[in-house]
Scaffold this motif. Structure first.
Motif, PDB file in Angstrom:
ATOM      1  N   ALA A   1       0.832  -1.209   0.000  1.00  0.00           N
ATOM      2  CA  ALA A   1       0.000   0.000   0.000  1.00  0.00           C
ATOM      3  C   ALA A   1       0.865   1.257   0.000  1.00  0.00           C
ATOM      4  O   ALA A   1       0.591   2.214  -0.732  1.00  0.00           O
ATOM      5  CB  ALA A   1      -0.927  -0.009   1.211  1.00  0.00           C
ATOM      6  N   ILE A  35      -4.470   5.629  -3.255  1.00  0.00           N
ATOM      7  CA  ILE A  35      -5.066   4.410  -3.800  1.00  0.00           C
ATOM      8  C   ILE A  35      -6.538   4.689  -4.047  1.00  0.00           C
ATOM      9  O   ILE A  35      -7.274   5.026  -3.124  1.00  0.00           O
ATOM     10  CB  ILE A  35      -4.909   3.224  -2.821  1.00  0.00           C
ATOM     11  N   TRP A  85      -8.546  -0.853  -4.774  1.00  0.00           N
ATOM     12  CA  TRP A  85      -7.678  -1.943  -4.339  1.00  0.00           C
ATOM     13  C   TRP A  85      -8.445  -3.239  -4.575  1.00  0.00           C
ATOM     14  O   TRP A  85      -9.532  -3.435  -4.024  1.00  0.00           O
ATOM     15  CB  TRP A  85      -7.345  -1.796  -2.858  1.00  0.00           C
ATOM     16  N   ASN A 141      -8.297  -7.242  -4.196  1.00  0.00           N
ATOM     17  CA  ASN A 141      -7.612  -8.356  -3.559  1.00  0.00           C
ATOM     18  C   ASN A 141      -8.163  -9.643  -4.136  1.00  0.00           C
ATOM     19  O   ASN A 141      -9.346  -9.927  -4.006  1.00  0.00           O
ATOM     20  CB  ASN A 141      -7.848  -8.302  -2.044  1.00  0.00           C
TER      21      ASN A 141
END
Length: 69
Positions: A25, A35, A38, A40
């Motif tokens: 990050a 950011i 994000w 995942n």
């Protein structure tokens, strides 16, 4: 990758390692100033009849898939 004059980065890290995720990050923040999105993509699973698989494996699946631990 460039799409619509926007930049993105891809990286790998181990989601169970909070420090590694923090480093990733920080690298993104330093590279792009923050950011915006994000994603995942991590997960694990247990194979075999539920009642025959050790409960610790089921617990591990939940920890990784839901909590990233």
């Amino acid at each position: 990758m460039r799409v619509a004059r926007r930049s993105c980065a891809c990286g790998t890290t181990h989601v169970t390692d909070a420090e590694a995720v923090g480093r990733l990050a920080k690298k993104a923040e330093e590279s792009f100033g923050g950011i915006d999105v994000w994603i995942n993509n991590a997960g694990t699973g247990v194979f075999g009849p539920y009642q025959e698989v050790d409960i610790a494996l089921h617990s591990r699946t939940v920890e990784v898939n839901l909590f990233g631990q």
